[in-house]
Design a protein around this motif. Sequence first.
Motif, PDB file in Angstrom:
ATOM      1  N   SER A   1       0.852  -1.201  -0.109  1.00  0.00           N
ATOM      2  CA  SER A   1       0.018  -0.004   0.025  1.00  0.00           C
ATOM      3  C   SER A   1       0.708   1.162   0.049  1.00  0.00           C
ATOM      4  N   PHE A   2       1.932   1.065   0.590  1.00  0.00           N
ATOM      5  CA  PHE A   2       3.128   2.403   0.743  1.00  0.00           C
ATOM      6  C   PHE A   2       3.481   2.573  -0.944  1.00  0.00           C
ATOM      7  N   GLU A   3       3.773   1.582  -1.460  1.00  0.00           N
ATOM      8  CA  GLU A   3       4.056   1.755  -2.843  1.00  0.00           C
ATOM      9  C   GLU A   3       2.917   2.453  -3.630  1.00  0.00           C
ATOM     10  N   GLU A   4       1.843   1.861  -3.657  1.00  0.00           N
ATOM     11  CA  GLU A   4       0.749   2.091  -4.202  1.00  0.00           C
ATOM     12  C   GLU A   4       0.467   3.749  -3.831  1.00  0.00           C
ATOM     13  N   ASP A   5       0.594   4.271  -2.668  1.00  0.00           N
ATOM     14  CA  ASP A   5       0.368   5.718  -2.210  1.00  0.00           C
ATOM     15  C   ASP A   5       1.234   6.440  -2.878  1.00  0.00           C
ATOM     16  N   ALA A   6       2.565   5.976  -3.073  1.00  0.00           N
ATOM     17  CA  ALA A   6       3.877   6.577  -3.711  1.00  0.00           C
ATOM     18  C   ALA A   6       3.631   6.850  -5.255  1.00  0.00           C
ATOM     19  N   GLN A   7       2.922   5.795  -5.752  1.00  0.00           N
ATOM     20  CA  GLN A   7       2.709   5.858  -7.162  1.00  0.00           C
ATOM     21  C   GLN A   7       1.532   6.663  -7.462  1.00  0.00           C
ATOM     22  N   ASP A   8       0.735   6.995  -6.486  1.00  0.00           N
ATOM     23  CA  ASP A   8      -0.160   8.306  -6.641  1.00  0.00           C
ATOM     24  C   ASP A   8       0.278   9.463  -6.635  1.00  0.00           C
ATOM     25  N   ARG A   9       1.387   9.559  -6.218  1.00  0.00           N
ATOM     26  CA  ARG A   9       2.127  11.065  -5.980  1.00  0.00           C
ATOM     27  C   ARG A   9       2.842  11.458  -6.990  1.00  0.00           C
ATOM     28  N   ILE A  10       3.089  10.405  -8.027  1.00  0.00           N
ATOM     29  CA  ILE A  10       3.925  10.877  -9.080  1.00  0.00           C
ATOM     30  C   ILE A  10       3.291  11.463 -10.416  1.00  0.00           C
ATOM     31  N   ILE A  11       3.965  12.780 -10.670  1.00  0.00           N
ATOM     32  CA  ILE A  11       3.384  13.783 -11.615  1.00  0.00           C
ATOM     33  C   ILE A  11       4.178  13.964 -12.686  1.00  0.00           C
ATOM     34  N   SER A  12       3.790  13.718 -13.855  1.00  0.00           N
ATOM     35  CA  SER A  12       4.561  13.734 -15.190  1.00  0.00           C
ATOM     36  C   SER A  12       4.916  15.404 -15.342  1.00  0.00           C
ATOM     37  N   LEU A  13       6.095  15.891 -15.478  1.00  0.00           N
ATOM     38  CA  LEU A  13       6.388  17.003 -15.759  1.00  0.00           C
ATOM     39  C   LEU A  13       5.965  17.332 -17.134  1.00  0.00           C
ATOM     40  N   SER A  14       5.910  16.364 -18.430  1.00  0.00           N
ATOM     41  CA  SER A  14       5.748  16.862 -19.422  1.00  0.00           C
ATOM     42  C   SER A  14       4.319  16.935 -19.606  1.00  0.00           C
ATOM     43  N   GLU A  15       3.332  16.273 -19.097  1.00  0.00           N
ATOM     44  CA  GLU A  15       2.057  16.478 -19.044  1.00  0.00           C
ATOM     45  C   GLU A  15       1.565  17.647 -18.212  1.00  0.00           C
TER      46      GLU A  15
ATOM     47  N   GLU B   1      -2.987  18.326 -14.054  1.00  0.00           N
ATOM     48  CA  GLU B   1      -2.957  19.333 -13.469  1.00  0.00           C
ATOM     49  C   GLU B   1      -4.047  19.368 -12.173  1.00  0.00           C
ATOM     50  N   SER B   2      -5.332  18.762 -12.387  1.00  0.00           N
ATOM     51  CA  SER B   2      -6.073  18.262 -11.211  1.00  0.00           C
ATOM     52  C   SER B   2      -5.420  17.309 -10.451  1.00  0.00           C
ATOM     53  N   HIS B   3      -4.650  16.565 -10.651  1.00  0.00           N
ATOM     54  CA  HIS B   3      -4.033  15.339  -9.787  1.00  0.00           C
ATOM     55  C   HIS B   3      -2.884  16.074  -8.979  1.00  0.00           C
ATOM     56  N   PHE B   4      -2.359  17.023  -9.757  1.00  0.00           N
ATOM     57  CA  PHE B   4      -1.143  17.775  -8.993  1.00  0.00           C
ATOM     58  C   PHE B   4      -1.733  18.520  -7.868  1.00  0.00           C
ATOM     59  N   ILE B   5      -2.903  19.425  -8.205  1.00  0.00           N
ATOM     60  CA  ILE B   5      -3.469  20.234  -7.059  1.00  0.00           C
ATOM     61  C   ILE B   5      -3.925  19.586  -5.977  1.00  0.00           C
ATOM     62  N   ASP B   6      -4.622  18.390  -6.221  1.00  0.00           N
ATOM     63  CA  ASP B   6      -5.179  17.204  -5.300  1.00  0.00           C
ATOM     64  C   ASP B   6      -4.150  16.755  -4.597  1.00  0.00           C
ATOM     65  N   THR B   7      -3.102  16.412  -5.191  1.00  0.00           N
ATOM     66  CA  THR B   7      -1.956  15.760  -4.424  1.00  0.00           C
ATOM     67  C   THR B   7      -1.464  16.847  -3.183  1.00  0.00           C
ATOM     68  N   MET B   8      -1.018  17.857  -3.853  1.00  0.00           N
ATOM     69  CA  MET B   8      -0.423  19.181  -3.126  1.00  0.00           C
ATOM     70  C   MET B   8      -1.336  19.397  -2.057  1.00  0.00           C
ATOM     71  N   THR B   9      -2.415  19.568  -2.327  1.00  0.00           N
ATOM     72  CA  THR B   9      -3.683  19.664  -1.220  1.00  0.00           C
ATOM     73  C   THR B   9      -3.715  19.094  -0.156  1.00  0.00           C
ATOM     74  N   ASN B  10      -3.859  17.563  -0.695  1.00  0.00           N
ATOM     75  CA  ASN B  10      -4.302  16.619   0.416  1.00  0.00           C
ATOM     76  C   ASN B  10      -2.967  16.026   1.160  1.00  0.00           C
ATOM     77  N   VAL B  11      -1.840  15.888   0.352  1.00  0.00           N
ATOM     78  CA  VAL B  11      -0.460  15.150   0.940  1.00  0.00           C
ATOM     79  C   VAL B  11       0.321  16.321   1.109  1.00  0.00           C
TER      80      VAL B  11
ATOM     81  N   TYR C   1       2.852  17.153  -0.760  1.00  0.00           N
ATOM     82  CA  TYR C   1       3.945  17.022  -1.828  1.00  0.00           C
ATOM     83  C   TYR C   1       3.651  16.125  -2.675  1.00  0.00           C
ATOM     84  N   CYS C   2       4.445  16.112  -3.888  1.00  0.00           N
ATOM     85  CA  CYS C   2       4.491  15.091  -4.940  1.00  0.00           C
ATOM     86  C   CYS C   2       5.843  14.764  -5.687  1.00  0.00           C
ATOM     87  N   VAL C   3       5.787  13.766  -6.351  1.00  0.00           N
ATOM     88  CA  VAL C   3       7.038  13.498  -7.130  1.00  0.00           C
ATOM     89  C   VAL C   3       6.858  13.905  -8.304  1.00  0.00           C
TER      90      VAL C   3
END
Length: 184
Positions: free
Chosen positions: A3-17, A26-36, A38-40
């Motif tokens: 579950s840790f690896e799955e959670d970590a995968q959810d925090r990965i944001i593609s720079l090119s996208e 963009e929505s995933h980035f904002i949600d991750t930054m708001t709720n967690v 940080y992101c990768v």
Amino acid sequence: MSSFEEDAQDRIISLSELQMGCETTESHFIDTMTNVGYCVIKVTDEADAALLNRWTSIFSGVFELDDEVKVAAGKYRVQNGMAVGFKQDESRQFLETRLTYGDVPIVPSIEPIGMSAAVPTLDGEPTQRSCEPRFPTVRGHDETVVELSALCGRIAATCIGCISKSLGMDPQFLIDLTDLQSDP
């Protein structure tokens, strides 16, 4: 996958996208930054990925140098309010690198992170950006530090622009409040 690896995968944001303005990313980035908080940011551009790999190799090369060489390149100190140089305590080594224009340290509050390598001086002649401490025996160190700083600036401008956009502002609005420059 744990579950840790799955959670970590959810925090990965593609720079090119993110740079392309993909609404889902963009929505995933904002949600991750708001709720967690940080992101990768995943660098997918081949040239940027090569730069990161080159930096890893160069950074290792610096730490493999004799301590005397590292200290001679720049003893640890605070300059213009920023730590710079090398020091070692009983269990760790510290290396703080800062950008310079030729031999002139960049004042942190006006450091133009996203700038090109050559910048004009007061007399109009370009001065190369460099870094301190310098390690001329580590091939490509200075140039790679400057390129890596520019990449970090581009990533920061992309993320800050996305945050501006999510707040209903022009993407450039918050970037203009920093010393960053967005890519044209």
